[in-house]
Enzyme design. Structure first.
Site, PDB file in Angstrom:
ATOM      1  CB  CYS A   1       0.813   1.576   4.360  1.00  0.00           C
ATOM      2  SG  CYS A   1      -0.973   1.424   4.228  1.00  0.00           S
TER       3      CYS A   1
ATOM      4  CB  CYS B   1      -0.872  -0.075   1.255  1.00  0.00           C
ATOM      5  SG  CYS B   1      -1.469   1.487   1.872  1.00  0.00           S
TER       6      CYS B   1
HETATM    7  P1  FAD Z   1      -1.996  -5.980  12.713  1.00  0.00           P
HETATM    8  O1  FAD Z   1      -1.966  -4.534  13.102  1.00  0.00           O
HETATM    9  O2  FAD Z   1      -1.542  -6.332  11.347  1.00  0.00           O
HETATM   10  O3  FAD Z   1      -1.105  -6.735  13.811  1.00  0.00           O
HETATM   11  C1  FAD Z   1      -0.710  -8.120  13.693  1.00  0.00           C
HETATM   12  C2  FAD Z   1      -0.546  -8.690  15.105  1.00  0.00           C
HETATM   13  O4  FAD Z   1       0.486  -7.973  15.798  1.00  0.00           O
HETATM   14  C3  FAD Z   1      -1.794  -8.500  15.976  1.00  0.00           C
HETATM   15  O5  FAD Z   1      -2.674  -9.570  15.842  1.00  0.00           O
HETATM   16  C4  FAD Z   1      -1.224  -8.406  17.380  1.00  0.00           C
HETATM   17  O6  FAD Z   1      -1.039  -9.665  17.949  1.00  0.00           O
HETATM   18  C5  FAD Z   1       0.135  -7.786  17.178  1.00  0.00           C
HETATM   19  N1  FAD Z   1       0.125  -6.349  17.466  1.00  0.00           N
HETATM   20  C6  FAD Z   1      -0.725  -5.403  16.988  1.00  0.00           C
HETATM   21  N2  FAD Z   1      -0.370  -4.190  17.406  1.00  0.00           N
HETATM   22  C7  FAD Z   1       0.727  -4.362  18.187  1.00  0.00           C
HETATM   23  C8  FAD Z   1       1.560  -3.466  18.906  1.00  0.00           C
HETATM   24  N3  FAD Z   1       1.366  -2.155  18.886  1.00  0.00           N
HETATM   25  N4  FAD Z   1       2.580  -3.993  19.605  1.00  0.00           N
HETATM   26  C9  FAD Z   1       2.815  -5.316  19.621  1.00  0.00           C
HETATM   27  N5  FAD Z   1       2.079  -6.201  18.933  1.00  0.00           N
HETATM   28  C10 FAD Z   1       1.048  -5.731  18.231  1.00  0.00           C
HETATM   29  N6  FAD Z   1      -3.189   0.516   7.637  1.00  0.00           N
HETATM   30  C11 FAD Z   1      -3.914   1.657   7.448  1.00  0.00           C
HETATM   31  O7  FAD Z   1      -5.132   1.607   7.420  1.00  0.00           O
HETATM   32  N7  FAD Z   1      -3.273   2.865   7.304  1.00  0.00           N
HETATM   33  C12 FAD Z   1      -1.917   2.975   7.324  1.00  0.00           C
HETATM   34  O8  FAD Z   1      -1.368   4.075   7.158  1.00  0.00           O
HETATM   35  C13 FAD Z   1      -1.143   1.794   7.512  1.00  0.00           C
HETATM   36  N8  FAD Z   1       0.208   1.834   7.523  1.00  0.00           N
HETATM   37  C14 FAD Z   1       0.909   0.677   7.630  1.00  0.00           C
HETATM   38  C15 FAD Z   1       2.298   0.726   7.572  1.00  0.00           C
HETATM   39  C16 FAD Z   1       3.037  -0.444   7.667  1.00  0.00           C
HETATM   40  C17 FAD Z   1       4.532  -0.358   7.597  1.00  0.00           C
HETATM   41  C18 FAD Z   1       2.371  -1.698   7.804  1.00  0.00           C
HETATM   42  C19 FAD Z   1       3.165  -2.973   7.881  1.00  0.00           C
HETATM   43  C20 FAD Z   1       0.991  -1.743   7.870  1.00  0.00           C
HETATM   44  C21 FAD Z   1       0.248  -0.575   7.775  1.00  0.00           C
HETATM   45  N9  FAD Z   1      -1.140  -0.604   7.830  1.00  0.00           N
HETATM   46  C22 FAD Z   1      -1.853   0.554   7.662  1.00  0.00           C
HETATM   47  C23 FAD Z   1      -1.857  -1.847   8.149  1.00  0.00           C
HETATM   48  C24 FAD Z   1      -2.103  -1.967   9.673  1.00  0.00           C
HETATM   49  O9  FAD Z   1      -0.920  -1.728  10.415  1.00  0.00           O
HETATM   50  C25 FAD Z   1      -2.587  -3.362  10.053  1.00  0.00           C
HETATM   51  O10 FAD Z   1      -1.633  -4.312   9.681  1.00  0.00           O
HETATM   52  C26 FAD Z   1      -3.918  -3.705   9.406  1.00  0.00           C
HETATM   53  O11 FAD Z   1      -4.859  -2.717   9.736  1.00  0.00           O
HETATM   54  C27 FAD Z   1      -4.440  -5.082   9.905  1.00  0.00           C
HETATM   55  O12 FAD Z   1      -4.562  -5.050  11.298  1.00  0.00           O
HETATM   56  P2  FAD Z   1      -4.765  -6.327  12.215  1.00  0.00           P
HETATM   57  O13 FAD Z   1      -5.747  -5.995  13.275  1.00  0.00           O
HETATM   58  O14 FAD Z   1      -5.044  -7.512  11.361  1.00  0.00           O
HETATM   59  O15 FAD Z   1      -3.410  -6.589  12.991  1.00  0.00           O
END
Ligand code: FAD
Length: 388
Positions: free
Chosen positions: A316, A313
């Protein structure tokens, strides 16, 4: 949020949540103006670089929200952002006088005026600064591409996050590695939590077609996890200390534009509110033995910045690059500027690039905005609890 605001943030960070909230409330307006200034709002990056860690040509993000609007109408940009002043966007030949880093000099070359022949030096970088000069790089107005909900998720983003967390795997033969490992984890988790805060704060409600805060999403991603909230504050302290540390050099900066004094006074009013006790970096890598641990830390953090090239993305990736570059710059300032050794200190500061400085201040703004949003979400949460 189950956090006692009078408690200190911990692990080498001796200020309380409350103290950081107070500092943040004071500097927020000037920091916001600063990152909207012509000098700080543009960032250069390569959006098309191949992911170096795994073969992945299948990823894409079809949402409009994933896109980045790049600058194409160059004529309307200030003079110091014109390609010829930048040293030529389509020109990767920064190896003038045999030194790739020549263009990086900070105090006298911030506006990319002229280059002098600084001999090759050891690599102090926690990110790949070559990206800023790549001929495929684009210039982006950060204010026109806000960090917000994009819909990016699923296996792709999980893979990125798990690769980033896997970098926090130091070998066990180093003394004092616990603190370093803890700091590394907090940096990454704080970045992850800050992104989660931004995407919850600027979320697209598909029923109303309006952007705004989504409390339930925030609680599910960040608010229900006090450690994640604390890690955002930890990161704030790290970046604030790096800014505090380069304060003596900031007075010499030349921003090459008509608003020069305004920009300088905004920087001054942000940085003068920071305090050296906010973070004690000296506890992390204290002695000779720690120097290989520090090298390990640097290499691993550099990998985190490179993993951003695997993010499909664009929006992102843009903010991931800005923020990992900002942290990398902060870490370089904290761990490579030796206060005992004036020549070494000058050497590190002299080699900071314009883009590293822009990334550093924008990363500080992202954390500052996250802290402001956390406090707003807390109010929304309390109102919701009282009304039920
Ligand atoms: P994810 O956020 O993908 O987390 C995966 C797992 O990590 C979770 O199940 C949990 O166990 C663990 N986890 C979650 N948060 C934390 C934490 N803070 N500390 C420790 N462990 C944790 N999405 C957008 O909508 N806008 C953006 O600007 C954006 N920027 C991104 C930039 C990057 C570099 C990346 C890799 C992703 C970005 N995303 C963005 C996507 C977003 O971060 C999430 O990955 C996505 O929303 C899916 O979220 P999720 O709930 O499946 O878990």
């Amino acid at each position: 949020c189950k956090i006692n605001k009078d408690e200190v943030i911990g692990s080498t960070c001796d200020v309380t949540f409350k103290e950081i909230n107070e500092i943040n409330a004071k500097i927020r307006p000037d920091l916001l103006s600063l990152v909207h200034s012509d000098f700080f709002k543009y960032f250069k990056l390569n959006l098309y670089k191949q992911c170096p860690f795994w073969n992945d040509n299948n990823g894409y993000c079809v949402n409009r929200a994933c896109a980045v609007d790049v600058i194409e109408d160059w004529e309307n940009l200030p003079e110091y952002w014109q390609p010829e002043v930048l040293g030529g966007l389509a020109d990767e030949s920064v190896e003038v006088d045999g030194s790739k880093d020549d263009e990086c000099a900070f105090l006298d070359q911030l506006c990319d005026k002229g280059r002098n022949g600084i001999p090759d030096q050891p690599d102090f970088n926690y990110c790949d600064v070559g990206d800023f000069h790549n001929n495929e790089s684009v210039l982006v107005d950060l204010t026109a591409n806000p960090e917000r909900f994009t819909g990016y998720g699923g296996d792709q983003s999980s893979q990125i996050w798990s690769s980033i967390y896997r970098e926090n795997c130091f070998s066990s033969d180093h003394e004092g590695q616990c603190l370093a490992k803890d700091a590394f984890y907090r940096l990454v988790s704080g970045l992850h939590a800050s992104i989660g805060t931004h995407l919850s704060n600027d979320y697209l409600n598909t029923e109303t077609a309006k952007w705004g805060p989504n409390l339930d999403l925030f609680m599910a991603r960040v608010g229900n996890f006090p450690d994640r909230v604390a890690n955002i504050y930890f990161n704030y302290a790290v970046v604030a200390k790096a800014l505090w540390k380069i304060q003596p050099y900031l007075a010499h900066l030349d921003f090459c534009n008509a608003y020069h004094e305004d920009v300088k006074s905004m920087i001054e009013s942000v940085v003068s509110n920071l305090d050296s006790k906010i973070f004690n970096e000296n506890l992390l890598f204290q002695d000779q033995i720690s120097s290989s641990l520090k090298d390990n830390f640097r290499t691993r953090f550099k990998n985190v910045t490179t993993i951003m090239d695997c993010v499909h993305c664009d929006r992102c990736r843009l903010w991931g690059k800005v923020q990992t570059t900002g942290y990398a710059t902060g870490l370089k300032i904290l761990f490579e500027i030796d206060s005992e050794d004036e020549a070494a200190r000058q050497n590190v500061v002299d080699k900071l690039t314009k883009y590293e400085l822009i990334a550093l201040f924008n990363t500080f703004d992202r954390l500052s905005k996250s802290i402001e949003s956390i406090n707003n979400f807390e109010k929304m949460y309390n109102e919701k609890v009282q009304s039920t």
